[in-house]
Design a protein around this motif. Structure first.
Motif, PDB file in Angstrom:
ATOM      1  N   VAL A  90      87.787  30.234  25.910  1.00 37.53           N
ATOM      2  CA  VAL A  90      87.506  29.627  24.613  1.00 37.53           C
ATOM      3  C   VAL A  90      88.858  29.304  23.976  1.00 37.53           C
ATOM      4  O   VAL A  90      89.439  30.106  23.244  1.00 37.53           O
TER       5      VAL A  90
ATOM      6  N   SER B 114      93.032  32.350  20.803  1.00 33.28           N
ATOM      7  CA  SER B 114      91.975  31.952  21.723  1.00 33.28           C
ATOM      8  C   SER B 114      91.379  33.217  22.332  1.00 33.28           C
ATOM      9  O   SER B 114      91.887  34.318  22.117  1.00 33.28           O
ATOM     10  N   MET B 115      90.260  33.064  23.061  1.00 30.69           N
ATOM     11  CA  MET B 115      89.611  34.217  23.688  1.00 30.69           C
ATOM     12  C   MET B 115      89.170  33.833  25.085  1.00 30.69           C
ATOM     13  O   MET B 115      89.103  32.650  25.443  1.00 30.69           O
TER      14      MET B 115
ATOM     15  N   SER C 210     100.540  36.622  24.320  1.00 31.64           N
ATOM     16  CA  SER C 210     100.227  38.014  24.587  1.00 31.64           C
ATOM     17  C   SER C 210      98.710  38.127  24.677  1.00 31.64           C
ATOM     18  O   SER C 210      97.987  37.252  24.213  1.00 31.64           O
TER      19      SER C 210
ATOM     20  N   LEU D  55      95.193  40.864  24.388  1.00 32.98           N
ATOM     21  CA  LEU D  55      94.589  42.153  24.043  1.00 32.98           C
ATOM     22  C   LEU D  55      93.179  42.137  24.616  1.00 32.98           C
ATOM     23  O   LEU D  55      92.381  41.266  24.278  1.00 32.98           O
TER      24      LEU D  55
ATOM     25  N   ILE E 123      89.480  44.031  25.587  1.00 36.05           N
ATOM     26  CA  ILE E 123      88.503  45.099  25.368  1.00 36.05           C
ATOM     27  C   ILE E 123      87.508  45.083  26.524  1.00 36.05           C
ATOM     28  O   ILE E 123      86.983  44.025  26.884  1.00 36.05           O
TER      29      ILE E 123
ATOM     30  N   MET F  64      83.982  45.590  27.791  1.00 33.42           N
ATOM     31  CA  MET F  64      82.651  45.635  27.182  1.00 33.42           C
ATOM     32  C   MET F  64      81.671  46.427  28.044  1.00 33.42           C
ATOM     33  O   MET F  64      80.797  47.130  27.542  1.00 33.42           O
TER      34      MET F  64
ATOM     35  N   ALA G 158      90.571  49.498  24.977  1.00 34.82           N
ATOM     36  CA  ALA G 158      91.365  48.277  24.837  1.00 34.82           C
ATOM     37  C   ALA G 158      92.761  48.491  25.410  1.00 34.82           C
ATOM     38  O   ALA G 158      93.257  49.611  25.483  1.00 34.82           O
ATOM     39  N   PHE G 159      93.400  47.378  25.786  1.00 36.72           N
ATOM     40  CA  PHE G 159      94.736  47.432  26.389  1.00 36.72           C
ATOM     41  C   PHE G 159      95.467  46.141  26.070  1.00 36.72           C
ATOM     42  O   PHE G 159      94.852  45.074  25.997  1.00 36.72           O
ATOM     43  N   VAL G 160      96.791  46.242  25.881  1.00 36.62           N
ATOM     44  CA  VAL G 160      97.570  45.047  25.542  1.00 36.62           C
ATOM     45  C   VAL G 160      98.513  44.683  26.693  1.00 36.62           C
ATOM     46  O   VAL G 160      99.158  45.551  27.291  1.00 36.62           O
TER      47      VAL G 160
ATOM     48  N   ILE H  70      86.435  41.234  27.252  1.00 36.24           N
ATOM     49  CA  ILE H  70      86.684  40.148  26.294  1.00 36.24           C
ATOM     50  C   ILE H  70      88.131  40.287  25.865  1.00 36.24           C
ATOM     51  O   ILE H  70      88.564  41.373  25.470  1.00 36.24           O
ATOM     52  N   ALA H  71      88.886  39.205  25.947  1.00 33.80           N
ATOM     53  CA  ALA H  71      90.297  39.295  25.586  1.00 33.80           C
ATOM     54  C   ALA H  71      90.659  38.263  24.534  1.00 33.80           C
ATOM     55  O   ALA H  71      90.079  37.180  24.472  1.00 33.80           O
ATOM     56  N   ALA H  72      91.647  38.635  23.717  1.00 34.15           N
ATOM     57  CA  ALA H  72      92.207  37.762  22.686  1.00 34.15           C
ATOM     58  C   ALA H  72      93.623  37.394  23.088  1.00 34.15           C
ATOM     59  O   ALA H  72      94.365  38.231  23.619  1.00 34.15           O
ATOM     60  N   LEU H  73      94.003  36.146  22.826  1.00 35.19           N
ATOM     61  CA  LEU H  73      95.362  35.680  23.120  1.00 35.19           C
ATOM     62  C   LEU H  73      95.912  34.979  21.883  1.00 35.19           C
ATOM     63  O   LEU H  73      95.174  34.278  21.186  1.00 35.19           O
TER      64      LEU H  73
END
Lengths: 177, 177, 177, 177, 177, 177
Positions: free
Chosen positions: E39, E53-54, E74, E76, E78, E80, E107-109, E129-132
């Motif tokens: 996404v 973005s994810m 970077s 992050l 999670i 699920m 969670a992990f970065v 699910i990850a965030a960038l």
């Protein structure tokens, strides 16, 4: 000037990332005894958004890169050949000159947009290679900006800056076409 | 200078965000006929990391804020009282002077780190208020940086920048303590 | 690592902005036939917050700077001596190799954090000077990261990445101490 | 909105950097007793990419600049005339009001995108000049955003936010056209 | 890709900010046993300039998201569902593997542009699910970049990186079409 | 809060990059029927300087995440379970509500620091996972900021913002402790 994506990824080719022309010394047969050869986004389209550029600096003996600023960049210089005296001036209220004589293989940093200069204090030609943290750093020689802009800065302003009479300012300005 | 969080949120108080002292005109009884009064992170600790500062500019009639740069900021100026002539010089290869005479209520922008000046061309005192996009913009008057740093920039460098003889450069430098 | 202001302006001195040691070739008497000599904030404290660093790259004939990334920087390389083949790989879904053979005086840009390499394809030693837009760019040779980290990445992960059997992955990993 | 270079440097002229119209007070003859006059990239094209804007704030006695945020900027305010009470609210879990009464010549900072307000608590008109660290800061009055958007936020959401009945929320919303 | 303002504010609509299609598991019926569903600004135009973005990551049992980098972000993550082993490798001179086994709800970065991987070490399908922190982070699987680019990186370069013979490099490269 | 380098690279360990505790639903047994569980630099030290954080959002049926802003971040939300109505309000002069009903597997973006809300409009519990482009985004519920700060914003200011009488403002404020 706005974004790597202005060219579709599938049509990117190696020439967009390449520049030729640093292989021979810049022509220092001029009043300053100095020549800068730039490698910025104007020379390499692929530098766009990458935040970096370089410049080759050639100095005849006694040649000077007059005091100037890069409004959008810091600069890191390596002396490749010869001996360069370098310096930058700090901001108010200090206005200190931080200066050093560098031999080949030595490096020096000029912080973001501070007035700085280099001079060849050796007996041979000198060459420097510098890195700047903008693809479009810009250059402004500050004395020429004050004395030689087009149109000229009013003589009263220049005289006040020089702490001198208007006639002195006028005479100094007249040397810049 | 590194981060809003250096003070624990629970101990933050209004005085960390407040500055007093722009209520009276700056003292323009000096050679330049000009005084700048700063509101930066040095005056307001709470400005840290906020990326903005302001300055009040007072001009006697004929007063000049000599050509200078802010290495870390763009500037937006509003004339509050009087009439100011303002200008900035573009980078190479143009070195154009972009200049304007502003009445009270008019605004002008000086782009990031370009040499610029202001002058009171009216018959009364003039006042300006300017915004800068850094909490610590820094100021460097470029003529004083070239002629009056401590120690001095070598006379040969200054002479080349002036396109003048060493004796001219020496004389100009001697006016700066 | 946080801010130019960590040293009071009045105590700043020229040595904070200077680095010595690029005057002799890096020692390329190793398996790779390659040596990088860095000029980052670790070598010049005054580079802090200035967003730029440089590196000297020495190659024996046939020497290789193996595929690697700089996680926090783009890179602009100038070949000073010799002939270098250079290349970088684009992101998914393209994974194109953008490659070029550069002679002395030619420049090439490696975009932000993309896998890239250089190789001396000439018969003499080659030297490059590169600029990076971070004072602390970091380097990660990607094959060594995958095969030779400490501790090792599990063999099943490596095998899947290689599209090969576990035994192949194990053998490849064993060459890295 | 993307880059100073959208206009070729050779065709840049002083009017691109100039704005007229802050010379007369904003019209405060309205319910709020308040008027903001903006100087952003919408008024001065040359502000593009420069990261700064300003605003003139006029207050009738008792006039209020209702609680609002600037999503893309911090703000530094100087009171030019009169007496302003100012305040901003901190984030969770504190939600503290940091507030101050300012006289002419006093300054206050509203950190990045936090809800803040100003009110004229003097008997005369008050004037403020503020700097923001974006050429396009944006403004969102938060109560009007919650109660008066178009279309309306569902009444159940507003009621929960108010910790009140739906009927209270409906009545409050009805005052916003 | 340059600016929220490319669409006039008055014509912005909710669909510009919406994406559908994360409701069903990615198809992991492939060699890697893994599927990423993105996404980014390519899926949601309204993400432009928003810097985020994810991605949804689906893993069959034993499935692997091979070592890769995101050059502009970077990450992050999670977990699920299921159990993921995750790891990243630090830069030179450490080249340490920082690794962890994560259960659902952990969670992990993965720091900016460092080589990292994930593997399903449980007996069931796993979902992350990850965030960038970029609307356009980019992805580069580093082994495929080295062995499977188009055209191929010269075998001598790959062999040096592998610390192996050319024949080994050739064989490894041949598995990538 | 200032820089990844505050911990020496050699002592970095996996726990610095890990967070546990998203495995169970947030407790929505409260007035709002809503609970946010944060994963920011306060929970994961290794997120420092990485520019990203996440949050798990749990909603009881009818539960509301009241209108709020994140002063330092944009947000991208994915609905994991249930049905959420979401919306944000644009800046002046539009003040439009951009709203959407999202099913599981759908995503929505809330631009930088704009007032936004979410509501569970389904009959079951709803869960969302959101990404934010700051390791320390901050949260400010705008109605609580206006009505419930400590100390309270003066009633006259609140009344003007509400376009209501002081008595209405006083009554609304009284519900916030």
């Amino acid at each position: 000037m706005n974004g790597f994506a202005c060219k579709p990824p599938e049509s990117v080719k190696a020439d967009d990332f390449t520049f030729r022309g640093l292989n021979k010394p810049g022509d220092t047969n001029n009043t300053a005894g100095f020549k800068a050869t730039l490698v910025t986004v104007n020379q390499i389209p692929g530098l766009n958004t990458q935040g970096v550029s370089m410049v080759r600096l050639d100095f005849a003996p006694g040649g000077v890169n007059a005091p100037h600023i890069h409004p959008r960049a810091s600069e890191l210089l390596i002396v490749m050949e010869g001996t360069l005296e370098v310096g930058f001036v700090t901001t108010l209220p200090e206005t200190k000159l931080i200066t050093k004589v560098l031999q080949a293989g030595e490096a020096f940093v000029f912080p973001q947009a501070l007035t700085h200069y280099q001079r060849n204090v050796g007996k041979e030609a000198a060459v420097g290679i510098a890195a700047l943290d903008s693809q479009n750093p810009g250059t402004q020689p500050v004395v020429a900006a004050v004395l030689g802009s087009c149109p000229k800065i009013p003589v009263e302003v220049v005289a006040k800056a020089l702490q001198a009479d208007d006639s002195v300012a006028t005479q100094l300005q007249s040397k810049f076409k």
